[in-house]
Motif scaffolding. Structure first.
Motif, PDB file in Angstrom:
ATOM      1  N   ALA A  95      11.314  -5.472   0.364  1.00  0.00           N
ATOM      2  CA  ALA A  95      10.683  -5.643   1.675  1.00  0.00           C
ATOM      3  C   ALA A  95      11.725  -5.634   2.782  1.00  0.00           C
ATOM      4  CB  ALA A  95       9.883  -6.937   1.708  1.00  0.00           C
ATOM      5  N   ARG A 138      12.747  -2.212   3.779  1.00  0.00           N
ATOM      6  CA  ARG A 138      11.783  -1.465   4.596  1.00  0.00           C
ATOM      7  C   ARG A 138      11.812  -1.854   6.072  1.00  0.00           C
ATOM      8  NH1 ARG A 138       8.448  -2.116  -0.150  1.00  0.00           N
ATOM      9  NH2 ARG A 138       7.485  -3.981   0.734  1.00  0.00           N
ATOM     10  N   HIS A 171      10.609  -2.656  13.798  1.00  0.00           N
ATOM     11  CA  HIS A 171      10.074  -3.930  13.311  1.00  0.00           C
ATOM     12  C   HIS A 171      10.835  -5.110  13.919  1.00  0.00           C
ATOM     13  CE1 HIS A 171       8.698  -1.658   9.461  1.00  0.00           C
ATOM     14  NE2 HIS A 171       7.697  -1.742  10.314  1.00  0.00           N
ATOM     15  N   GLY A 180       8.379  -9.403   9.569  1.00  0.00           N
ATOM     16  CA  GLY A 180       8.046 -10.340   8.511  1.00  0.00           C
ATOM     17  C   GLY A 180       9.059 -11.459   8.362  1.00  0.00           C
ATOM     18  N   ARG A 189      10.765 -11.607   1.579  1.00  0.00           N
ATOM     19  CA  ARG A 189       9.738 -11.336   2.572  1.00  0.00           C
ATOM     20  C   ARG A 189       8.761 -12.490   2.724  1.00  0.00           C
ATOM     21  NH1 ARG A 189       4.930  -7.577   0.273  1.00  0.00           N
ATOM     22  NH2 ARG A 189       4.650  -8.570  -1.735  1.00  0.00           N
ATOM     23  N   HIS A 208       5.921 -11.541   5.007  1.00  0.00           N
ATOM     24  CA  HIS A 208       4.803 -10.609   5.149  1.00  0.00           C
ATOM     25  C   HIS A 208       5.371  -9.193   5.066  1.00  0.00           C
ATOM     26  CE1 HIS A 208       2.335 -13.959   6.412  1.00  0.00           C
ATOM     27  NE2 HIS A 208       3.206 -14.255   7.335  1.00  0.00           N
ATOM     28  N   ARG A 209       4.554  -8.255   4.679  1.00  0.00           N
ATOM     29  CA  ARG A 209       5.000  -6.870   4.610  1.00  0.00           C
ATOM     30  C   ARG A 209       5.356  -6.384   6.012  1.00  0.00           C
ATOM     31  NH1 ARG A 209       2.122  -2.030   4.511  1.00  0.00           N
ATOM     32  NH2 ARG A 209       0.150  -3.179   4.432  1.00  0.00           N
ATOM     33  N   THR A 245       2.966  -5.430   9.430  1.00  0.00           N
ATOM     34  CA  THR A 245       1.571  -5.836   9.269  1.00  0.00           C
ATOM     35  C   THR A 245       1.187  -7.060  10.090  1.00  0.00           C
ATOM     36  OG1 THR A 245       2.074  -7.248   7.354  1.00  0.00           O
ATOM     37  CG2 THR A 245       1.540  -4.932   6.925  1.00  0.00           C
TER      38      THR A 245
END
Length: 367
Positions: A112, A115, A120, A127, A165, A167-168, A171
Protein backbone atom coordinates in the motif's frame (compact mmCIF):
# COMPACT_ATOMS: atom_id res chain seq x y z
CA UNK A 1 0.70 22.74 13.25
CA UNK A 2 -2.92 22.29 14.19
CA UNK A 3 -5.18 22.63 11.17
CA UNK A 4 -8.13 24.97 11.68
CA UNK A 5 -9.13 25.30 8.05
CA UNK A 6 -12.60 23.83 8.40
CA UNK A 7 -13.51 25.69 11.60
CA UNK A 8 -15.77 28.18 9.86
CA UNK A 9 -18.23 29.37 12.49
CA UNK A 10 -20.80 32.10 12.38
CA UNK A 11 -18.80 35.31 12.87
CA UNK A 12 -19.63 37.18 9.66
CA UNK A 13 -18.90 40.73 8.57
CA UNK A 14 -21.54 42.26 6.33
CA UNK A 15 -21.87 45.62 4.62
CA UNK A 16 -24.50 46.81 2.21
CA UNK A 17 -22.32 47.59 -0.81
CA UNK A 18 -18.70 47.74 -1.91
CA UNK A 19 -16.99 50.91 -0.79
CA UNK A 20 -13.75 52.82 -0.60
CA UNK A 21 -10.61 51.91 1.29
CA UNK A 22 -12.06 53.88 4.18
CA UNK A 23 -15.12 51.62 4.17
CA UNK A 24 -12.89 48.55 4.06
CA UNK A 25 -10.89 49.94 6.97
CA UNK A 26 -14.10 50.26 8.99
CA UNK A 27 -15.03 46.65 8.16
CA UNK A 28 -11.63 45.43 9.36
CA UNK A 29 -11.80 47.48 12.54
CA UNK A 30 -15.22 46.01 13.31
CA UNK A 31 -13.96 42.50 12.64
CA UNK A 32 -10.92 43.03 14.86
CA UNK A 33 -13.16 43.67 17.86
CA UNK A 34 -14.32 40.04 17.68
CA UNK A 35 -10.79 38.66 18.17
CA UNK A 36 -8.93 38.62 21.49
CA UNK A 37 -5.19 38.36 20.84
CA UNK A 38 -2.03 40.18 21.93
CA UNK A 39 -1.21 40.97 18.29
CA UNK A 40 -3.65 40.90 15.38
CA UNK A 41 -3.35 41.80 11.71
CA UNK A 42 -6.27 41.73 9.27
CA UNK A 43 -5.25 42.52 5.69
CA UNK A 44 -7.39 42.74 2.57
CA UNK A 45 -6.45 43.18 -1.07
CA UNK A 46 -8.99 43.93 -3.77
CA UNK A 47 -7.43 44.07 -7.24
CA UNK A 48 -4.10 44.85 -5.54
CA UNK A 49 -5.54 47.77 -3.56
CA UNK A 50 -4.59 46.90 0.02
CA UNK A 51 -6.11 47.80 3.37
CA UNK A 52 -4.44 46.63 6.59
CA UNK A 53 -5.70 46.80 10.17
CA UNK A 54 -3.35 46.13 13.08
CA UNK A 55 -4.25 45.84 16.74
CA UNK A 56 -4.30 43.60 19.76
CA UNK A 57 -4.29 43.71 23.54
CA UNK A 58 -0.49 43.99 23.85
CA UNK A 59 1.51 47.18 23.51
CA UNK A 60 2.91 47.48 19.98
CA UNK A 61 6.63 46.85 19.68
CA UNK A 62 9.33 48.72 17.75
CA UNK A 63 8.55 46.82 14.53
CA UNK A 64 5.01 47.40 13.15
CA UNK A 65 2.83 44.32 13.48
CA UNK A 66 2.29 44.05 9.73
CA UNK A 67 6.08 43.94 9.21
CA UNK A 68 6.67 41.00 11.57
CA UNK A 69 6.92 37.44 10.27
CA UNK A 70 4.21 35.14 11.68
CA UNK A 71 4.24 31.35 11.92
CA UNK A 72 1.72 29.93 9.45
CA UNK A 73 1.55 26.36 10.75
CA UNK A 74 -0.72 24.35 8.45
CA UNK A 75 -1.27 27.40 6.26
CA UNK A 76 2.21 26.53 4.94
CA UNK A 77 0.69 23.72 2.88
CA UNK A 78 -0.44 25.90 -0.05
CA UNK A 79 3.23 26.75 -0.57
CA UNK A 80 4.07 23.04 -0.75
CA UNK A 81 1.20 22.45 -3.16
CA UNK A 82 2.28 25.29 -5.43
CA UNK A 83 5.85 23.98 -5.42
CA UNK A 84 4.67 20.52 -6.48
CA UNK A 85 2.48 21.99 -9.21
CA UNK A 86 5.38 23.99 -10.62
CA UNK A 87 7.75 21.02 -10.63
CA UNK A 88 5.07 19.06 -12.49
CA UNK A 89 4.66 21.90 -14.99
CA UNK A 90 8.44 21.83 -15.52
CA UNK A 91 8.34 18.09 -16.17
CA UNK A 92 10.63 17.30 -13.25
CA UNK A 93 8.09 15.10 -11.46
CA UNK A 94 4.59 13.76 -12.15
CA UNK A 95 1.58 13.69 -9.84
CA UNK A 96 1.38 9.92 -10.33
CA UNK A 97 5.03 9.31 -9.37
CA UNK A 98 5.26 6.95 -6.42
CA UNK A 99 6.85 8.58 -3.41
CA UNK A 100 8.69 5.48 -2.18
CA UNK A 101 10.32 5.00 -5.58
CA UNK A 102 11.67 8.55 -5.49
CA UNK A 103 12.74 8.46 -1.84
CA UNK A 104 14.34 5.02 -1.70
CA UNK A 105 14.39 3.09 -5.00
CA UNK A 106 14.35 -0.64 -4.35
CA UNK A 107 13.69 -0.32 -0.63
CA UNK A 108 11.17 -2.97 0.52
CA UNK A 109 7.93 -1.30 1.62
CA UNK A 110 4.36 -2.41 2.27
CA UNK A 111 2.43 -2.76 -1.02
CA UNK A 112 0.00 0.00 0.00
CA UNK A 113 2.89 2.35 0.74
CA UNK A 114 4.35 1.54 -2.68
CA UNK A 115 1.11 2.77 -4.28
CA UNK A 116 1.17 6.19 -2.59
CA UNK A 117 1.74 8.92 -5.18
CA UNK A 118 2.66 12.58 -4.91
CA UNK A 119 -0.98 13.45 -5.63
CA UNK A 120 -2.12 11.26 -2.72
CA UNK A 121 0.32 12.99 -0.37
CA UNK A 122 -0.67 16.56 -1.24
CA UNK A 123 -4.43 15.89 -1.27
CA UNK A 124 -4.52 13.99 2.07
CA UNK A 125 -5.69 10.80 0.38
CA UNK A 126 -2.57 8.68 1.02
CA UNK A 127 -4.10 6.65 3.84
CA UNK A 128 -1.35 7.82 6.21
CA UNK A 129 -2.27 8.99 9.72
CA UNK A 130 -2.04 12.61 10.75
CA UNK A 131 1.34 11.96 12.37
CA UNK A 132 3.55 8.85 12.62
CA UNK A 133 2.55 6.39 15.34
CA UNK A 134 5.88 6.72 17.14
CA UNK A 135 5.71 10.54 17.11
CA UNK A 136 3.64 10.86 20.26
CA UNK A 137 5.87 9.17 22.89
CA UNK A 138 8.66 11.67 22.27
CA UNK A 139 6.31 14.63 21.78
CA UNK A 140 3.95 14.36 24.76
CA UNK A 141 6.54 15.29 27.45
CA UNK A 142 7.15 18.60 25.67
CA UNK A 143 3.77 19.08 23.98
CA UNK A 144 3.45 22.73 25.00
CA UNK A 145 7.02 23.77 24.17
CA UNK A 146 8.64 21.70 21.40
CA UNK A 147 6.68 18.67 20.16
CA UNK A 148 8.18 18.48 16.65
CA UNK A 149 11.83 19.39 17.18
CA UNK A 150 12.81 15.91 18.42
CA UNK A 151 11.54 14.19 15.27
CA UNK A 152 14.02 14.91 12.44
CA UNK A 153 13.69 14.47 8.70
CA UNK A 154 15.35 11.05 8.49
CA UNK A 155 12.92 9.71 11.05
CA UNK A 156 9.94 11.01 9.08
CA UNK A 157 11.24 9.24 5.97
CA UNK A 158 11.92 5.99 7.86
CA UNK A 159 8.44 6.05 9.38
CA UNK A 160 6.92 6.45 5.93
CA UNK A 161 8.92 3.62 4.37
CA UNK A 162 8.03 1.31 7.26
CA UNK A 163 4.37 2.34 7.43
CA UNK A 164 1.45 -0.05 7.20
CA UNK A 165 -1.68 1.12 5.48
CA UNK A 166 -4.76 2.46 7.22
CA UNK A 167 -6.83 2.85 4.07
CA UNK A 168 -6.15 2.10 0.42
CA UNK A 169 -4.51 5.17 -1.15
CA UNK A 170 -6.94 7.37 -3.03
CA UNK A 171 -10.09 6.09 -1.32
CA UNK A 172 -10.48 8.32 1.74
CA UNK A 173 -9.61 11.89 2.76
CA UNK A 174 -7.74 12.21 6.05
CA UNK A 175 -5.84 15.37 6.94
CA UNK A 176 -2.18 14.49 7.44
CA UNK A 177 0.84 16.58 8.44
CA UNK A 178 2.79 13.35 8.01
CA UNK A 179 1.83 13.01 4.34
CA UNK A 180 2.70 16.59 3.36
CA UNK A 181 6.01 16.32 5.22
CA UNK A 182 6.80 13.16 3.24
CA UNK A 183 5.93 15.09 0.08
CA UNK A 184 8.54 17.69 0.97
CA UNK A 185 11.27 15.10 1.51
CA UNK A 186 10.27 13.31 -1.69
CA UNK A 187 10.53 16.45 -3.82
CA UNK A 188 13.91 17.21 -2.27
CA UNK A 189 15.11 13.70 -3.11
CA UNK A 190 13.69 13.80 -6.64
CA UNK A 191 15.41 17.11 -7.46
CA UNK A 192 18.58 16.68 -5.40
CA UNK A 193 17.82 20.01 -3.74
CA UNK A 194 17.13 20.72 -0.03
CA UNK A 195 13.51 21.63 0.63
CA UNK A 196 14.27 25.15 1.85
CA UNK A 197 16.37 25.92 -1.24
CA UNK A 198 13.80 24.34 -3.57
CA UNK A 199 10.94 26.35 -2.10
CA UNK A 200 12.93 29.57 -2.41
CA UNK A 201 13.97 28.89 -6.00
CA UNK A 202 10.60 27.74 -7.27
CA UNK A 203 8.08 29.76 -5.25
CA UNK A 204 9.39 32.48 -2.95
CA UNK A 205 11.88 34.20 -5.26
CA UNK A 206 9.69 34.09 -8.41
CA UNK A 207 6.77 35.61 -6.50
CA UNK A 208 8.91 38.29 -4.87
CA UNK A 209 8.28 36.99 -1.35
CA UNK A 210 11.34 38.50 0.28
CA UNK A 211 9.86 38.46 3.79
CA UNK A 212 8.86 34.78 3.70
CA UNK A 213 11.11 32.05 5.10
CA UNK A 214 11.07 28.67 6.83
CA UNK A 215 13.36 29.53 9.75
CA UNK A 216 13.25 32.23 12.44
CA UNK A 217 14.71 35.54 11.32
CA UNK A 218 16.97 38.02 13.10
CA UNK A 219 15.97 39.14 16.60
CA UNK A 220 12.95 41.40 16.59
CA UNK A 221 11.70 40.45 13.11
CA UNK A 222 9.42 37.56 14.12
CA UNK A 223 6.12 37.78 15.98
CA UNK A 224 6.16 36.18 19.45
CA UNK A 225 3.43 33.64 20.07
CA UNK A 226 1.36 33.41 23.25
CA UNK A 227 -0.65 30.77 25.03
CA UNK A 228 -4.24 31.48 25.94
CA UNK A 229 -3.12 32.89 29.32
CA UNK A 230 -0.76 35.31 27.59
CA UNK A 231 2.46 33.43 28.36
CA UNK A 232 5.00 33.79 25.53
CA UNK A 233 6.08 30.60 23.76
CA UNK A 234 9.33 29.89 21.91
CA UNK A 235 9.60 29.93 18.14
CA UNK A 236 8.32 26.76 16.52
CA UNK A 237 10.83 24.09 15.50
CA UNK A 238 9.08 21.82 12.99
CA UNK A 239 11.80 19.15 12.99
CA UNK A 240 11.26 16.88 10.01
CA UNK A 241 7.79 18.27 9.28
CA UNK A 242 9.05 21.38 7.46
CA UNK A 243 6.84 21.16 4.37
CA UNK A 244 3.71 20.80 6.49
CA UNK A 245 4.12 23.83 8.71
CA UNK A 246 7.42 25.75 8.76
CA UNK A 247 6.63 28.83 6.63
CA UNK A 248 6.84 32.23 8.30
CA UNK A 249 5.71 35.38 6.51
CA UNK A 250 4.66 38.97 7.02
CA UNK A 251 1.01 39.84 6.34
CA UNK A 252 2.11 41.96 3.37
CA UNK A 253 3.96 39.01 1.84
CA UNK A 254 0.88 36.86 2.43
CA UNK A 255 -1.15 39.31 0.35
CA UNK A 256 1.47 39.14 -2.41
CA UNK A 257 1.22 35.34 -2.38
CA UNK A 258 -2.57 35.48 -2.63
CA UNK A 259 -2.56 38.19 -5.31
CA UNK A 260 -0.43 35.90 -7.48
CA UNK A 261 -3.17 33.25 -7.25
CA UNK A 262 -5.69 35.85 -8.35
CA UNK A 263 -3.54 36.84 -11.31
CA UNK A 264 -3.67 40.40 -10.02
CA UNK A 265 0.07 40.86 -10.27
CA UNK A 266 0.04 40.56 -14.05
CA UNK A 267 3.17 40.59 -16.19
CA UNK A 268 6.23 42.66 -15.28
CA UNK A 269 4.90 44.91 -12.54
CA UNK A 270 6.74 48.27 -12.43
CA UNK A 271 6.55 48.34 -8.62
CA UNK A 272 8.74 45.23 -8.30
CA UNK A 273 5.91 42.73 -7.90
CA UNK A 274 6.13 39.17 -9.20
CA UNK A 275 6.45 38.48 -12.90
CA UNK A 276 3.95 35.77 -13.84
CA UNK A 277 5.01 35.47 -17.47
CA UNK A 278 6.89 32.23 -16.75
CA UNK A 279 4.55 29.62 -18.24
CA UNK A 280 5.33 26.99 -15.61
CA UNK A 281 4.54 29.38 -12.77
CA UNK A 282 1.33 30.54 -14.42
CA UNK A 283 0.33 26.92 -15.06
CA UNK A 284 1.03 25.98 -11.44
CA UNK A 285 -1.03 28.88 -10.09
CA UNK A 286 -3.94 27.84 -12.31
CA UNK A 287 -3.55 24.17 -11.36
CA UNK A 288 -3.84 24.72 -7.61
CA UNK A 289 -7.12 26.62 -8.10
CA UNK A 290 -8.92 23.75 -9.83
CA UNK A 291 -11.16 21.47 -7.69
CA UNK A 292 -9.88 17.89 -7.63
CA UNK A 293 -11.95 16.02 -5.03
CA UNK A 294 -14.99 16.06 -2.78
CA UNK A 295 -15.43 14.63 0.71
CA UNK A 296 -17.77 14.63 3.68
CA UNK A 297 -21.51 14.13 3.96
CA UNK A 298 -23.02 14.12 0.45
CA UNK A 299 -19.54 15.13 -0.77
CA UNK A 300 -20.29 18.68 0.27
CA UNK A 301 -16.66 19.70 0.86
CA UNK A 302 -14.59 20.47 -2.23
CA UNK A 303 -10.80 20.70 -2.38
CA UNK A 304 -8.24 21.77 -4.91
CA UNK A 305 -4.74 20.35 -4.97
CA UNK A 306 -3.94 22.35 -1.86
CA UNK A 307 -6.81 24.71 -0.89
CA UNK A 308 -10.16 24.20 0.80
CA UNK A 309 -12.83 25.31 -1.69
CA UNK A 310 -16.23 26.61 -0.48
CA UNK A 311 -19.15 28.47 -2.06
CA UNK A 312 -20.01 32.01 -0.98
CA UNK A 313 -22.60 34.63 -1.98
CA UNK A 314 -19.93 36.21 -4.19
CA UNK A 315 -18.48 33.11 -5.81
CA UNK A 316 -16.17 30.31 -4.69
CA UNK A 317 -13.55 30.99 -2.05
CA UNK A 318 -10.26 29.15 -1.59
CA UNK A 319 -8.60 29.20 1.81
CA UNK A 320 -6.37 27.50 4.36
CA UNK A 321 -5.74 28.18 8.03
CA UNK A 322 -3.21 27.00 10.54
CA UNK A 323 -2.06 27.26 14.13
CA UNK A 324 1.20 26.69 15.97
CA UNK A 325 1.92 26.62 19.70
CA UNK A 326 1.15 30.31 20.04
CA UNK A 327 0.14 31.78 16.69
CA UNK A 328 -2.59 31.53 14.06
CA UNK A 329 -2.88 32.40 10.39
CA UNK A 330 -5.57 32.45 7.72
CA UNK A 331 -5.11 32.81 3.95
CA UNK A 332 -7.92 33.04 1.45
CA UNK A 333 -8.95 34.48 -1.90
CA UNK A 334 -12.07 34.87 -4.01
CA UNK A 335 -11.25 34.60 -7.71
CA UNK A 336 -14.54 36.00 -9.01
CA UNK A 337 -14.08 39.38 -7.33
CA UNK A 338 -10.29 39.69 -6.95
CA UNK A 339 -10.51 39.67 -3.14
CA UNK A 340 -7.76 38.30 -0.90
CA UNK A 341 -7.71 38.07 2.91
CA UNK A 342 -4.67 37.43 5.10
CA UNK A 343 -4.96 37.36 8.88
CA UNK A 344 -2.48 36.61 11.67
CA UNK A 345 -2.71 36.53 15.46
CA UNK A 346 -0.36 35.71 18.31
CA UNK A 347 -2.51 33.46 20.44
CA UNK A 348 -3.03 29.72 20.27
CA UNK A 349 -6.45 28.51 19.13
CA UNK A 350 -8.91 27.40 21.82
CA UNK A 351 -12.53 26.28 21.92
CA UNK A 352 -14.00 29.77 22.18
CA UNK A 353 -11.61 31.29 19.66
CA UNK A 354 -13.14 33.50 16.94
CA UNK A 355 -10.06 34.17 14.80
CA UNK A 356 -10.70 31.75 11.92
CA UNK A 357 -14.43 32.44 11.82
CA UNK A 358 -13.78 36.18 11.68
CA UNK A 359 -11.24 35.91 8.86
CA UNK A 360 -13.49 33.46 6.98
CA UNK A 361 -16.37 35.91 7.34
CA UNK A 362 -14.28 38.66 5.79
CA UNK A 363 -13.53 36.41 2.84
CA UNK A 364 -17.06 35.14 2.25
CA UNK A 365 -19.27 38.06 3.26
CA UNK A 366 -17.43 41.20 2.13
CA UNK A 367 -18.91 42.45 -1.17
Amino acid sequence: MTDTSDTTGATAVRVSAPGSRAATARILAEAARAVDAPDLVLAVSRDRVRTVHTGGSAEPGPVPRDRLAYELGSASKPYAGLLLARLVAQGRVRYEDRAADLLAPGFPVHPAVRRITLRHLVTHTSGLPGLPADFYPQAVPRWSTDPYGGYPADRVVRSFLRARRLHRPGTRWRYSNFAVSVLGHTLAAATGTPWEVLLHQQVLAPLGLEATRVRPGPDGTDAVGHRRDGTPVPALDTGGFTAAGAVRATPLDLLTFLEAHLGAAGPAQPDGGPDLRDPTLAAALAEVRSPVLRRGLRHAHTHTLTWFHHPSPYGPVLFHAGATLGQQAFLGFRPATGLAVAATATRRVHRADTFVATAYGLLTETP
